[in-house]
Scaffold this active site. Structure first.
Site, mmCIF file in Angstrom:
data_model
loop_
_atom_site.group_PDB
_atom_site.id
_atom_site.type_symbol
_atom_site.label_atom_id
_atom_site.label_comp_id
_atom_site.label_asym_id
_atom_site.label_seq_id
_atom_site.Cartn_x
_atom_site.Cartn_y
_atom_site.Cartn_z
ATOM 1 C CG ASP A 346 57.555 53.875 58.266
ATOM 2 O OD1 ASP A 346 58.512 53.154 58.544
ATOM 3 O OD2 ASP A 346 57.514 54.634 57.282
ATOM 4 C CG ASN A 737 34.546 27.245 24.873
ATOM 5 O OD1 ASN A 737 34.032 26.654 25.835
ATOM 6 N ND2 ASN A 737 35.493 26.732 24.136
#
Ligand code: ADP
Ligand code: MG
Length: 903
Positions: A346, A737
């Site tokens: 806009d 991990n």
């Protein structure tokens, strides 16, 4: 039972013990809250903590680990009972216990991370809490919607949601869309008089229902039902749409995990077979010796931390964006934002300041320029009357300043009136306002109906070219004329100076027309009386943002309801178009175009003027057909469908309507265009960070698997290390991990952008995050790292180490290999191109992971549970620094290849 729609407004108010001019008292609010609870649907309540905790056990890795525990227990029992090997029996038992402890620790970590993610997300949601205007204790106030109670008097206007079930007591052209209850898509006009008892829900025009949207006008209602006791609550169980869409990345990762699990299954099976072939016989002994390697492999090959790290990194991203005033409503959008290639914005308020001032006007006689001082004009003209009467703002003079409230366009005209000495108050004695037909961006005008001492009149103000189409005459120099040439040249002239133009018109009405005619009937046969030119300066910072976005190969498009020339003048000013006669497509042209014609026009057009919200949807669709990722802003109630159609719907936090905020993906808390630019930058940065962490995680997984496979193929009995010894124990792999891998990965989420992130073109949405070059990088580095880990193991065995020591050397080689690699992973180019100390979180995570990994090899307790062993001092130095070599060498090769490539 009498229903509220049968009662008159007075009866309803009496029944609920509330005065419509005062509202509830604080005391009443409290009593009613205790009686009826809070205004929420049950679906809003989230999962209890224990449920979230148990979710951690549904992860595939946990299932694998539980399997590993059972295998270890079996192996332990077998060693004790059959083999009488107490040593091995104990080890296997420890292993089972340790894996179990790690599973629990993992679940706890996951739990806390989920909780903190949830907290951040809730905090973000909180920033977007819906509010309602309510009358309490004689004061209109804004309160959170959840705090509404039965008996509250609430006020709604166009673009609001109706937040509870209400009986309307005032309606001013109020119409409401209730399609969620009735399926009827059109807005329904609301009235206040009582209806007969058997009126169906869809016909109860004096009632408002929770979840409806106000399409036009305004109204006041008294709350008769909240929360679950609303019509919405009745059907909520059917509608419960938990908006938990999984993002494309989450799906990618899920699929990846699934296929890696399959591969891992294959590898584990292969290991078994190879192990048994090597042992030369199928016996329990040979089985149990390969078992350890198999478990390690299974654990090594699943990137278990990935899903959780992903959601954390996305949340960090959303939180960071919120700090920059961009509120992202779903984690999904974080991803999409980074790939945006078209931003349709806009003009008013986003690209401009929305600080409107009339600088020029034409009152039907002369053209005037407006300064700060008072104006000497004929104030008794229909132009001034219209400008001030068709006006919902309030302006009071305060010394030399004006205290203003309301819509900036209206304020500008109101202030003009004040400067000329015309106030709304002075006019309303003779012009009693009967009806107000509010502004809408579809009509581009608004009107009031007034009762004058000698008749009725409609005053209208709006876009001049649109008003002309609804007019019969113009009033020029006191004469009615049909010749609009002079008027049109004034409009053009104003528009070319980047002025927003508003014309004023009137029409005399009969009593019947004044009281009952519809909007369409009223707003025609107008007589135009003049036009005002309003300046709305561009926001100064937008120019730079547009440039940044263009450098990032993102097109910026202005979409406005304003005049083509005004739009172009401002677009040129902001650098959105490079030429003063850039192409502008007007709404009326779009109207005449087929979809294919529009398709051929959207690329290369950066300005659309005099558009309505429907046009926005068509523009989006055609851009998407060009495979563009489109972000679109919107503020009015009719913009909601366009925001939904866009890949990223953007709503204004301050001036936006509730309805647009609800359909948006991104809310600009400060309404500024620059916030879009910043959010896109964050989106790109987050995506890059995700890519980095995935690269890192996968490299480590490959390294783990490769080191185990090398061991499986090559390890012979050497020195104290028997044949068949796994390169790493299962617990070491788990440690890697969960600690030394996931913590630094998670810290990568805090990384700042590589400086040139806005110099690249938008990423191709169809390209997977694991595109081919990612895989080759992962496989090469993973294999080299895995080989290195295996060599560490073999070297230690050769030097006469015990099995545990050799595994410990492998373990630390892996840990430090990764910790060096993570600095490489954070650059799309090479480790030499980024300052390693930029990211404090990463430094902390790396130090923590490094130090704790050394500690678990040095502390006797961990030696027992994890199968680690203490190493000679010099070996520690070797395992810390030698693993840096592959990273630095591979990055070096990459640099050299980059030099030799012509740029
Ligand atoms: P944008 O938001 O893109 O500037 P709008 O839809 O708000 O566009 O406005 C479109 C046109 O409608 C404006 O150029 C102006 O002529 C007219 N307009 C805007 N606001 C008002 C208002 N409050 N009253 C009358 N006319 C208005
Ligand atoms: Mg507007």
């Amino acid at each position: 039972m009498t229903k509220f729609h049968q009662l008159t407004t007075t009866d309803v108010l009496d029944k609920l013990l509330v005065d419509s001019n005062v509202g509830l008292t604080d005391q009443q609010v409290q009593t009613n809250r205790e009686l009826y609870g809070s205004n929420e649907l049950n679906e809003d309540k989230s999962d209890p903590a224990w449920k979230i905790f148990l979710q951690a056990f549904k992860e595939p890795i946990v299932i694998v680990l539980l399997g590993a525990i059972i295998l270890s227990l079996l192996s332990s029992a077998y060693a004790f009972q059959v083999q009488n090997n107490v040593q091995h029996g104990k080890e296997a038992l420890y292993e089972a216990v340790a894996i179990f402890i790690l599973v629990i620790i993992n679940a706890v970590i996951v739990f806390f991370q989920e909780m903190s993610t949830k907290k951040s997300l809730d905090a973000l949601k909180e920033m977007n809490n819906r509010t309602t205007v309510v009358l309490r204790d004689n004061k209109w106030q804004v309160i959170p919607t959840t705090a509404l109670v039965v008996g509250d008097i609430i006020k709604v206007k166009m673009g609001d949601f109706v937040e509870a079930d209400v009986r309307w007591i005032k309606s001013s052209e109020l119409s409401v869309v209730e399609s969620h209850l009735t399926g009827e898509p059109d807005a329904i006009e609301k009235i206040t008089k009582a209806l007969s008892a058997d009126t169906e829900l869809a016909e109860r025009t004096n009632m408002g229902y929770s979840g409806s949207t106000v399409a036009n006008g305004s109204g006041v209602g008294v709350v008769v039902g909240i929360g679950e006791n609303t019509e919405l609550g009745n059907i909520a169980s059917m509608l419960r749409n938990t908006d938990k869409k999984t993002s494309p990345l989450q799906i990618t990762i899920k699929k990846l995990t699934a296929s890696l699990m399959k591969i891992s299954g294959g590898i584990v099976l292969l290991t078994f077979i190879i192990g048994i072939i090597k042992a030369g016989e199928l016996s329990i002994t040979s089985l149990s010796s390969v078992l350890s390697t198999s478990i390690s492999l299974a654990v090594a090959s699943i990137p278990d931390a990935m899903p959780i790290v992903l959601s954390i990194v996305l949340t960090i991203g959303a939180t960071k964006t919120a700090v920059n005033n961009g509120l992202i409503k779903s984690l999904n959008s974080v991803e999409t934002l980074g790939s945006t290639s078209y931003i349709c914005s806009d003009k008013t308020g986003t690209l401009t300041q929305n600080q409107m001032t009339v600088t020029k006007f034409y009152d039907g006689h002369n053209e005037f320029s407006v300064g700060d001082g008072d104006l000497e004009v004929n104030t008794n003209s229909p132009f001034f009357h219209g400008a001030v009467l068709v006006n919902e703002s309030s302006v009071t003079k305060d010394g030399d300043d004006f205290q203003t409230f309301g819509n900036p366009t209206d304020i500008a005209l109101n202030v003009l009136g004040q400067k000329a000495g015309v106030t709304k108050q002075s006019l309303t004695n003779d012009n009693q306002i009967l009806r107000t037909l509010p502004f809408s961006s579809d009509r581009k005008m608004m009107s009031v109906v007034v009762k004058m001492p000698n008749g009725f009149r409609l005053y209208t103000k709006g876009a001049p070219d649109v008003l002309l189409k609804h007019s019969q005459n113009l009033l020029i120099d006191g004469q009615l004329t049909k010749d609009s040439t002079k008027f049109e040249s004034i409009i053009d002239n104003f528009a070319e100076q980047a002025l927003r133009t508003i014309a004023v018109a009137y029409r005399d009405l009969t009593k019947r027309q004044a009281e009952t005619a519809s909007l369409e009937e009223l707003e025609q046969d107008l007589t135009i009386t003049g036009v005002a030119g309003i300046i709305d300066p561009p926001r100064p910072e937008v120019k730079q943002s547009v440039k940044t976005l263009n450098d990032a190969k993102i097109e910026v498009v202005m979409i406005t309801g304003d005049h083509a020339k005004t739009a172009r003048a401002i677009a040129y000013d902001l650098g959105i178009v490079k030429s003063k006669d850039a192409r502008v497509i007007e709404g009326s042209e779009i109207e005449l175009m087929s979809d294919d014609e529009l398709f051929n026009s959207v690329i290369g057009t950066n300005i659309y003027a005099r558009v309505t919200p429907e046009h926005k949807q068509r523009i989006i669709k055609q851009l998407q057909r060009h495979k563009q990722v489109v972000a679109m802003t919107g503020d009015g109630v009719n913009d909601a469908p366009a925001l939904k159609a866009a890949d990223i719907g953007i709503a204004m936090g301050i001036n936006g309507t509730e309805v647009t905020k609800d359909s948006a993906d991104l809310i600009l808390l400060d309404d500024k265009f620059t916030t879009i630019e910043k959010s896109v930058r964050s989106g790109r940065m987050i995506y890059a960070n995700i890519k980095n962490f995935m690269r890192h995680e996968l490299t480590t997984n490959v390294a783990e698997v490769m080191s185990l496979l090398f061991g499986l193929f090559f390890t012979q009995s050497v020195g104290q290390v028997p044949a068949g010894t796994a390169t790493l124990s299962a617990l070491m792999v788990l440690w890697v991990n969960m600690i030394s891998d996931s913590l630094p990965s998670f810290a990568l989420g805090y990384d700042v952008a590589e400086s040139d992130i806005m110099k690249e073109k938008p990423r191709d949405v169809n390209e997977s995050i694991l595109a081919n070059n990612t895989w080759s990088r992962v496989l090469i580095r993973g294999t080299v790292m895995g080989a290195m880990v295996y060599f560490g193991f073999a070297w230690a065995a050769q030097m006469g180490a015990t099995s545990n020591q050799a595994q410990t050397v492998a373990f630390l080689t892996l840990v430090f290999g990764q910790l060096w690699h993570v600095f490489d992973a954070r650059s799309s180019k090479s480790i030499y191109r980024r300052n390693p100390f930029e990211n404090k979180h990463l430094i902390a995570a790396v130090l923590f992971a490094g130090i704790s990994s050394i500690l678990v090899t040095a502390i006797p307790f961990f030696n027992v549970v994890m199968g680690t062993a203490q190493l000679p001092g010099i070996v520690y130095w070797i395992v810390i620094f030698v693993p840096a070599l592959p990273t630095f060498i591979l990055s070096g090769i990459k640099e050299i290849r980059a030099w030799s490539r012509p740029v």
